[in-house]
Design a protein around this motif. Structure first.
Motif, PDB file in Angstrom:
ATOM      1  N   GLU A  39       0.832  -1.209   0.000  1.00 56.22           N
ATOM      2  CA  GLU A  39       0.000   0.000   0.000  1.00 56.22           C
ATOM      3  C   GLU A  39       0.861   1.251   0.000  1.00 56.22           C
ATOM      4  N   GLU A  40       1.943   1.236   0.760  1.00 50.48           N
ATOM      5  CA  GLU A  40       2.856   2.390   0.778  1.00 50.48           C
ATOM      6  C   GLU A  40       3.481   2.606  -0.596  1.00 50.48           C
ATOM      7  N   THR A  41       3.818   1.512  -1.271  1.00 47.39           N
ATOM      8  CA  THR A  41       4.387   1.612  -2.611  1.00 47.39           C
ATOM      9  C   THR A  41       3.391   2.233  -3.584  1.00 47.39           C
ATOM     10  N   PHE A  42       2.136   1.790  -3.501  1.00 50.65           N
ATOM     11  CA  PHE A  42       1.094   2.365  -4.355  1.00 50.65           C
ATOM     12  C   PHE A  42       0.890   3.849  -4.049  1.00 50.65           C
ATOM     13  N   GLU A  43       0.969   4.203  -2.778  1.00 51.11           N
ATOM     14  CA  GLU A  43       0.806   5.597  -2.389  1.00 51.11           C
ATOM     15  C   GLU A  43       1.905   6.453  -3.010  1.00 51.11           C
ATOM     16  N   ASP A  44       3.123   5.960  -2.955  1.00 49.11           N
ATOM     17  CA  ASP A  44       4.246   6.693  -3.541  1.00 49.11           C
ATOM     18  C   ASP A  44       4.092   6.804  -5.063  1.00 49.11           C
ATOM     19  N   GLU A  45       3.695   5.691  -5.699  1.00 53.23           N
ATOM     20  CA  GLU A  45       3.504   5.699  -7.158  1.00 53.23           C
ATOM     21  C   GLU A  45       2.372   6.640  -7.561  1.00 53.23           C
ATOM     22  N   SER A  46       1.299   6.624  -6.765  1.00 55.14           N
ATOM     23  CA  SER A  46       0.155   7.485  -7.059  1.00 55.14           C
ATOM     24  C   SER A  46       0.549   8.952  -6.988  1.00 55.14           C
ATOM     25  N   ASN A  47       1.301   9.317  -5.973  1.00 55.51           N
ATOM     26  CA  ASN A  47       1.761  10.697  -5.836  1.00 55.51           C
ATOM     27  C   ASN A  47       2.670  11.080  -6.998  1.00 55.51           C
ATOM     28  N   GLY A  48       3.505  10.129  -7.434  1.00 55.84           N
ATOM     29  CA  GLY A  48       4.399  10.395  -8.560  1.00 55.84           C
ATOM     30  C   GLY A  48       3.644  10.606  -9.855  1.00 55.84           C
ATOM     31  N   ILE A  49       2.603   9.799 -10.089  1.00 53.58           N
ATOM     32  CA  ILE A  49       1.797   9.930 -11.307  1.00 53.58           C
ATOM     33  C   ILE A  49       1.051  11.262 -11.322  1.00 53.58           C
ATOM     34  N   ILE A  50       0.501  11.638 -10.180  1.00 55.53           N
ATOM     35  CA  ILE A  50      -0.237  12.908 -10.090  1.00 55.53           C
ATOM     36  C   ILE A  50       0.686  14.086 -10.404  1.00 55.53           C
ATOM     37  N   LYS A  51       1.888  14.055  -9.828  1.00 51.50           N
ATOM     38  CA  LYS A  51       2.843  15.139 -10.065  1.00 51.50           C
ATOM     39  C   LYS A  51       3.252  15.199 -11.535  1.00 51.50           C
ATOM     40  N   LYS A  52       3.426  14.008 -12.135  1.00 51.06           N
ATOM     41  CA  LYS A  52       3.836  13.950 -13.542  1.00 51.06           C
ATOM     42  C   LYS A  52       2.752  14.527 -14.441  1.00 51.06           C
TER      43      LYS A  52
END
Length: 228
Positions: free
Chosen positions: A209-222
């Motif tokens: 879940e933490e990994t998905f959270e980090d990936e989600s934040n990265g996608i949003i920023k991108k």
């Protein structure tokens, strides 16, 4: 380009919402088919049942003296006979000594003794506990926080490692020291398996879940940067 990122984002969002359901389904059917194998043998679907045993042999040693049995006079047949226990051993029932690992592995069972589950007692406990914790984590909406690595190692890994490794070296020719023989019991295997399964789930699922959270934040920023 924008449509590609939107599709990727949609798939990522769907997978993040449903990955725990996928884990639950996989664990459930892994256990289901392990228990289905003896049922099929019992009701004479022999070829299909043996096929399941063959597939599961890639995941587990399947030693009969460390497995649960269904439809028989006992739930398990230990390696050694304990006087006064009233429990018959592997040798008493099948004429096989536990030191003959290959013969113990090849035993499926018979009408009187019952038929073994396709994975061992410890694996039943491990995957069962991981399934239970997967349900708990999903019901919590993935909000349970991850335990620390060292807590997982101490509570989950050390007990199962000590019991399993001690059992391994004293039941083989690996032991060059004078160590007392140790054959674990169904209760100890189940307890250490449950501990490993629960705390591995407690460490692993929140980590995902933490990994998905980090990936989600990265996608949003991108996406935000591309839209500027």
């Amino acid at each position: 380009m924008g449509n590609y990122h939107e599709r990727s984002s949609d798939f990522f969002s769907w997978f993040r919402r449903n990955y725990m359901i996928l884990i639950i389904v996989i664990l459930f059917f892994f256990l289901f088919f392990a228990f289905l194998a003896p049922v099929l043998i019992k009701y004479e679907s022999t070829q299909l049942g043996r096929s399941i045993y063959a597939i599961y042999s890639n995941f587990c040693h399947q030693f009969a003296h460390r497995s649960w049995f269904l439809f028989g006079e006992q739930a398990f047949y230990p390696a050694n006979y304990e006087e006064g226990s009233g429990i018959r051993s592997l040798y008493d029932v099948f004429g096989v000594i536990s030191e003959n690992a290959q013969e113990s592995r090849e035993i499926i069972g018979n009408e009187n003794a019952g038929y073994k589950v396709a994975i061992c007692q410890r694996d039943v406990a491990i995957y069962g506990a991981m399934l239970i914790f997967a349900f708990i984590f999903h019901v919590s909406q993935n909000r349970i926080k991850k335990i620390t690595f060292w807590l997982w190692f101490i509570i989950a890994v050390i007990p199962i490692g000590v019991d399993g490794f001690w059992q391994l070296i004293t039941s083989s020719n690996l032991s060059i020291l004078s160590i007392s023989s140790h054959e674990s019991t169904p209760l100890i295997r189940s307890i250490t398996g449950l501990m490993f399964g629960i705390f591995t789930g407690w460490y692993l699922y929140p980590a995902i879940e933490e990994t998905f959270e980090d990936e989600s934040n990265g996608i949003i920023k991108k996406i935000e940067l591309e839209e500027e």
